[in-house]
Write a protein that holds these residues in place. Structure first.
Motif: not given
Length: 86
Positions: A24-50
């Motif tokens: 994150a911009i503030d230096g916060y980090t979070k680790n994920y396995t690729l299995t978690e990424v796949e199982e969770s259908n992880m998304l990077v959001g950039y918009a909501e309701n257009g």
């Protein structure tokens, strides 16, 4: 949002990769396995309701997942600036 798996594929991430770190911009980090990424259908959001995500919504990019197992806030990251692949 954009699928994290599709994003990694588009970036030609190594097929030997086994995890990612979201930074994150503030230096916060979070680790994920690729299995978690796949199982969770992880998304990077950039918009909501257009509308692009503002700072109050964790924008410009926010990591989230629609799956119940990963719906809790500890799996989400606001203000994403980088994804590191290992």
């Amino acid at each position: 949002g954009l699928s994290v798996l599709n994003l990694l594929e588009s970036a030609n991430a190594s097929s030997r990769a086994s995890k990612i770190t979201i930074v994150a911009i503030d230096g916060y980090t979070k680790n994920y396995t690729l299995t978690e990424v796949e199982e969770s259908n992880m998304l990077v959001g950039y918009a909501e309701n257009g509308n692009h995500l503002g700072q109050s919504q964790g924008g410009p990019y926010r990591l989230f997942t629609p799956e119940d197992k990963y719906k809790w806030a500890q799996f989400w990251v606001k203000f994403v600036k980088e994804i590191i692949v290992y």
